[in-house]
Design an enzyme around this catalytic site. Structure first.
Site, mmCIF file in Angstrom:
data_model
loop_
_atom_site.group_PDB
_atom_site.id
_atom_site.type_symbol
_atom_site.label_atom_id
_atom_site.label_comp_id
_atom_site.label_asym_id
_atom_site.label_seq_id
_atom_site.Cartn_x
_atom_site.Cartn_y
_atom_site.Cartn_z
ATOM 1 N N GLY A 35 22.495 -19.021 -4.461
ATOM 2 C CA GLY A 35 22.268 -17.787 -3.706
ATOM 3 C C GLY A 35 22.374 -16.577 -4.598
ATOM 4 O O GLY A 35 22.681 -16.675 -5.785
ATOM 5 N N GLY A 37 23.022 -11.923 -4.624
ATOM 6 C CA GLY A 37 23.246 -10.633 -4.000
ATOM 7 C C GLY A 37 22.400 -9.604 -4.714
ATOM 8 O O GLY A 37 21.434 -9.940 -5.402
ATOM 9 N N SER A 38 22.775 -8.344 -4.580
ATOM 10 C CA SER A 38 21.963 -7.281 -5.171
ATOM 11 C C SER A 38 22.030 -7.255 -6.688
ATOM 12 O O SER A 38 21.080 -6.848 -7.350
ATOM 13 C CB SER A 38 22.405 -5.924 -4.612
ATOM 14 O OG SER A 38 23.791 -5.716 -4.842
ATOM 15 N N ALA A 40 24.001 -9.990 -8.482
ATOM 16 C CA ALA A 40 24.648 -11.225 -8.933
ATOM 17 C C ALA A 40 23.891 -12.442 -8.408
ATOM 18 O O ALA A 40 23.306 -12.404 -7.325
ATOM 19 C CB ALA A 40 26.098 -11.271 -8.472
ATOM 20 N N LYS A 57 29.287 -17.409 -10.854
ATOM 21 C CA LYS A 57 28.733 -16.156 -10.349
ATOM 22 C C LYS A 57 28.373 -15.300 -11.555
ATOM 23 O O LYS A 57 29.244 -14.924 -12.339
ATOM 24 C CB LYS A 57 29.763 -15.451 -9.465
ATOM 25 C CG LYS A 57 29.277 -14.144 -8.847
ATOM 26 C CD LYS A 57 30.353 -13.572 -7.930
ATOM 27 C CE LYS A 57 29.909 -12.298 -7.251
ATOM 28 N NZ LYS A 57 30.960 -11.757 -6.351
ATOM 29 N N ASP A 153 37.928 -8.374 4.264
ATOM 30 C CA ASP A 153 36.542 -8.739 4.584
ATOM 31 C C ASP A 153 36.501 -10.179 5.094
ATOM 32 O O ASP A 153 35.664 -10.978 4.675
ATOM 33 C CB ASP A 153 35.653 -8.576 3.354
ATOM 34 C CG ASP A 153 34.157 -8.544 3.708
ATOM 35 O OD1 ASP A 153 33.842 -8.246 4.878
ATOM 36 O OD2 ASP A 153 33.331 -8.829 2.820
#
Length: 433
Positions: A35, A37-38, A40, A57, A153
């Site tokens: 997967g 993220g913006s 990573a 990561k 979170d």
């Protein structure tokens, strides 16, 4: 699986052609893409040393979406995971590596995916099964809070499962460490609105208790896995806040009365009267079929290397800070033939260079001051340059490097320098793993 208020996560994009199969600093071979993220990407990877499977990561500091404000979040994530690495229900961090442009966080692989995937095809989870996962979540958060860390979170996307189905709390990028607390309270608004406590959303009274905010999120989680939907609609934030204030929680009759009572008291909009995680852990519903609590130590500075104090602020691990420094390439740390060594200290850069000069002269080097905070040291054909820079308040990182064409230094000489620098108050950091 589509469920009311909890849309299914989007499928991960196809793996970049340049990722899988690549080797990171000669230590890990990247496998399947998990997967992104913006700024990573996450890959499954295999250790070249022992063949173990991990997750890596990869944070790209040159990505357009990456800015300097993100570095403290990454530092906080690393620091929190290092403090909490002893708990079986917290995703374990193995190693941090970096170059000038990328940071590599090597962590435990949660092969079972997200918790919500376990109830795919079903609308809800059996109460006995939900309690088992909830017990593991509470055990992890109690350990966090006892070690001074508030997660901030807690949401289904951050609750993962390992291959055997054990829960793993992940993603500590928004976690709060004790040094971020002012007058016993936190002040930063963060988190995902549907799972965030009202005192954070409304920012009243000048601050909030991180542990109580995590308790609220646990109430939302328990509602989701038992009722199959969010307790409050998050389509409109203002409307959601009204529902929260009025405590409009519609719980299905299929949920037992003790569980309904727990959810109701966890979702108390008043943090002063909200059920705390510590009190929750003593309730009969929670304690039913409860396995023994793991014996995990409270964090101490000796659990990590190279900690320094700046007034009353506990600085992050020196290795982690130097990893995040945009001007230092750490690839040499993983090359046995490297011609440099690094050290750290709480003194000023000027004082550190004066100590390095004294050490060099004591070993018979001819020394000469260079530009900025640097010292050149020569003996025969060997020329070593020492330089230092402040990378955080109260923390100076230094480097000893053999100059180009400056000969070779044997391991015995490096060891002698290490010993003398240690006596002078400069801590060698190349041995940090």
């Amino acid at each position: 699986m589509e469920r009311e208020g909890v849309p299914p996560p989007p499928p991960p994009p196809p793996p970049p052609s340049s990722g899988a199969g690549a080797t990171i600093l000669g230590k890990y071979r990247l496998g399947r893409f998990l997967g992104q993220g913006s700024f990573a990407k996450v890959y499954e990877a295999q250790s070249l040393a022992d063949g173990t499977t991990v997750a890596v990561k990869i944070i790209d500091k040159k990505a357009k979406t990456f800015d300097a404000a993100m570095e403290p979040l990454i530092i906080g994530e690393i620091e929190a995971m290092r403090r909490l690495k002893h708990h079986p229900n917290i995703l374990r961090i193995h190693e941090v590596m970096a170059t000038k442009s990328k940071i590599f966080l090597v962590v435990e692989l949660a092969a079972g995916g997200e918790l919500l995937s376990r109830i795919a095809g079903r609308k809800t989870m059996k109460e006995s099964e939900a309690r088992r996962y909830f017990q593991q979540l509470i055990s992890a958060l109690r350990f966090c809070h006892r070690n001074g860390v508030a997660h901030r979170d807690v949401k289904p996307q951050n609750l993962l499962l390992d291959r055997s189905g054990k829960l793993k709390v992940s993603d500590f990028g928004l976690s709060a460490l004790p040094e971020r607390i002012k007058n016993g309270m936190l002040h930063t608004a963060c988190g995902t609105p549907a799972f965030t406590a009202p005192e954070i959303l409304l920012r009243r009274n000048g601050g909030y208790d991180g542990a109580k905010a995590d308790a609220w999120s646990c109430g939302v989680i328990l509602h989701v896995i038992l009722a199959g939907k969010l307790p409050f609609s998050d389509v409109n934030l203002a409307g959601m806040c009204k529902q929260i204030h009025r405590r409009e929680i519609n719980l299905p009759d299929s949920i037992s009365k003790p569980a309904r009572k727990l959810i109701f008291h966890l979702l108390d909009p008043n943090p002063n009267t909200r059920l705390s995680i510590e009190r929750l852990a003593e309730t009969p519903w929670f304690k039913k079929s409860l396995p023994p609590e793991p014996e995990n130590p409270i964090f101490e500075a000796r659990d990590c290397c190279c900690y320094y104090k700046s007034s009353d602020l506990l600085a992050v691990n020196a290795f982690d800070i130097i990893s995040l420094s945009s001007g230092l390439d750490l690839s040499g740390l993983f090359d046995e033939r490297r011609k440099e060594r690094r050290f750290a200290t709480g003194m000023t850069a000027e004082a550190a260079m004066e100590r390095a000069r004294e050490v060099g002269e004591g070993l018979g080097y001819r020394t000469e001051r260079g530009k900025g905070w640097s010292v050149g040291m020569g003996k025969g054909r060997v020329v070593v340059v020492a330089a230092a820079m402040e990378v955080a308040p109260g923390l100076v990182m230094g480097e000893l490097k053999v100059a180009e064409g400056g000969g070779e230094i044997g391991e015995a000489h490096w060891e002698e320098l290490r010993s003398r620098l240690g006596e002078a108050g400069l801590s060698w950091i190349n041995d940090v793993v």
